[in-house]
Design an enzyme around this catalytic site. Structure first.
Site, PDB file in Angstrom:
ATOM      1  N   ALA A 198       0.848  -1.191   0.000  1.00 55.34           N
ATOM      2  CA  ALA A 198       0.000   0.000   0.000  1.00 55.34           C
ATOM      3  C   ALA A 198       0.885   1.243   0.000  1.00 55.34           C
ATOM      4  O   ALA A 198       1.900   1.286   0.698  1.00 55.34           O
ATOM      5  CB  ALA A 198      -0.890  -0.011   1.234  1.00 55.34           C
ATOM      6  N   LYS A 199       0.482   2.217  -0.792  1.00 52.20           N
ATOM      7  CA  LYS A 199       1.244   3.474  -0.844  1.00 52.20           C
ATOM      8  C   LYS A 199       0.564   4.434   0.133  1.00 52.20           C
ATOM      9  O   LYS A 199      -0.355   5.173  -0.231  1.00 52.20           O
ATOM     10  CB  LYS A 199       1.243   3.995  -2.286  1.00 52.20           C
ATOM     11  CG  LYS A 199       2.300   5.018  -2.574  1.00 52.20           C
ATOM     12  CD  LYS A 199       2.486   5.194  -4.071  1.00 52.20           C
ATOM     13  CE  LYS A 199       3.181   6.508  -4.400  1.00 52.20           C
ATOM     14  NZ  LYS A 199       4.516   6.669  -3.863  1.00 52.20           N
ATOM     15  N   ILE A 200       0.998   4.331   1.367  1.00 55.54           N
ATOM     16  CA  ILE A 200       0.315   5.010   2.472  1.00 55.54           C
ATOM     17  C   ILE A 200       1.121   6.234   2.905  1.00 55.54           C
ATOM     18  O   ILE A 200       2.354   6.173   3.004  1.00 55.54           O
ATOM     19  CB  ILE A 200       0.136   4.025   3.648  1.00 55.54           C
ATOM     20  CG1 ILE A 200      -0.831   2.914   3.218  1.00 55.54           C
ATOM     21  CG2 ILE A 200      -0.371   4.721   4.901  1.00 55.54           C
ATOM     22  CD1 ILE A 200      -0.893   1.763   4.172  1.00 55.54           C
ATOM     23  N   TYR A 212       5.890   7.112   4.543  1.00 54.51           N
ATOM     24  CA  TYR A 212       6.973   7.928   4.003  1.00 54.51           C
ATOM     25  C   TYR A 212       7.796   8.631   5.068  1.00 54.51           C
ATOM     26  O   TYR A 212       8.822   9.235   4.747  1.00 54.51           O
ATOM     27  CB  TYR A 212       6.423   8.853   2.904  1.00 54.51           C
ATOM     28  CG  TYR A 212       6.189   8.010   1.662  1.00 54.51           C
ATOM     29  CD1 TYR A 212       7.169   7.873   0.703  1.00 54.51           C
ATOM     30  CD2 TYR A 212       5.035   7.238   1.534  1.00 54.51           C
ATOM     31  CE1 TYR A 212       7.003   7.028  -0.386  1.00 54.51           C
ATOM     32  CE2 TYR A 212       4.865   6.389   0.457  1.00 54.51           C
ATOM     33  CZ  TYR A 212       5.845   6.279  -0.505  1.00 54.51           C
ATOM     34  OH  TYR A 212       5.691   5.422  -1.562  1.00 54.51           O
TER      35      TYR A 212
END
Ligand code: PMP
Length: 308
Positions: free
Chosen positions: A158-160, A164
């Site tokens: 998942a690009k959550i 980051y």
């Protein structure tokens, strides 16, 4: 080239850039649960903008939202139209498109489940993510002291938004130590990825990349695998230790923002001859050709943006 544009899409409305604001009690701003994408549109041979692998990016966005239990108020088809419109409305020939799904204001606390799920789509003109010089001569990497998120702590597929923090800490450390970018190792000490890029290693004519288990399954990574296949080069997906990079002939990173970026050194050791090698250069060229609509068999991967 700044990040300004005329219009940003927010929850179904087109909002002028300066008015595209959120409340300070926006839940995601406090706790980091949100999902996003980074997509690029490129000028096609007929002059129209075309978006590279848009469906795949939006599928990944919806997957990221499923993984994080954020119901999407919009379908893939609805978001697809918005991504095209954000390029058109802003008059861009080429653009970086940034859809973001986030939890709005209303309640606070980690268990709040009733706040509105909000979605915005912005776009701006973005050049070489790791610099023009890095694209030509290769970038320098430092193995990070920060470990890539454990998959049971932060699901890597998942690009959550909150993921980051890990990437930013690694990037700051690398930059403060005089390197362009960080190489991140996973909890086992094996090569994972860059802070915002996947990684490929070339040795003795063979190409290797870590399997997409506890890394973001990059859309550019898959594009590179597909382009290699068209060149009859097999890519071997296997776990790699950092010393595989020390003895590599070539290393390159790839991502939507970074495109195909050569790596010239790791931990102050030259990789190969310390400059971009032939397979890296070929992939740089082929990737640019693909996204610009110059490879016939990959044209169906481009969503051409037409005024409606
Ligand atoms: N890994 C990470 C951690 C990233 O943030 C990105 C950029 N989205 C990538 C890899 C590359 O993914 P993609 O090619 O889909 O942009």
């Amino acid at each position: 080239m700044g990040i300004e544009s005329d219009w940003i899409w927010m929850d179904g409305e087109w909002v002028p850039y300066g008015d595209a604001k959120v409340h300070v009690l926006t839940h995601t701003l406090h706790y980091g649960l949100g999902a996003f994408e980074g997509i690029r549109a490129y000028k096609q041979p007929d002059g129209r903008p075309g978006i590279w692998r848009l469906d795949q990016h939006l599928e990944r966005l919806l997957d990221s939202m499923r993984i994080t239990l954020m119901p999407s108020p919009y379908s893939l088809d609805e978001l697809k139209l918005v991504c095209g419109d954000v390029v058109l409305r802003n008059g861009f020939e080429e653009a970086y498109i940034r859809p973001l799904a986030y939890i709005g204001e209303g309640s606070m606390g980690l268990g709040a489940r009733t706040n509105r799920i909000r979605v915005s789509v912005a776009a701006w003109e973005w050049g070489a993510y790791l610099g023009e010089e890095g694209m030509k001569k290769g970038v320098s990497l430092k193995t990070s002291t920060f470990t890539r998120n454990h998959p049971n702590a932060a699901p890597a597929h998942a690009k959550i938004v909150g993921h980051y923090v890990n990437s930013i800490l690694a990037r700051y450390e690398a930059n403060d130590d005089g390197f362009d970018e960080a190489l991140m190792l996973d909890h086992r000490g094996l090569v994972a990825e860059g802070t915002g890029e996947n990684l490929f290693v070339v040795r003795k004519g063979k190409v290797y990349t870590p399997p997409p288990i506890n890394i973001l399954p990059g859309i550019t990574r898959q594009s590179v695998i597909d382009l290699m296949r068209l060149d009859d080069i097999e890519v071997i997906e296997q776990p790699l230790a950092r010393d595989a990079l020390y003895v590599a002939d070539e290393v390159f990173m790839c991502g939507t923002a970074a495109e195909v970026t050569p790596v010239r050194s790791l931990d102050r050791r030259d990789i190969g001859k310390g400059k971009p090698g032939p397979i890296t250069k070929r992939m740089q060229e082929r990737y640019q050709a693909a996204v610009h609509g110059e490879i016939d068999v990959l044209q169906e991967d481009i969503t051409v943006v037409d005024p409606r």
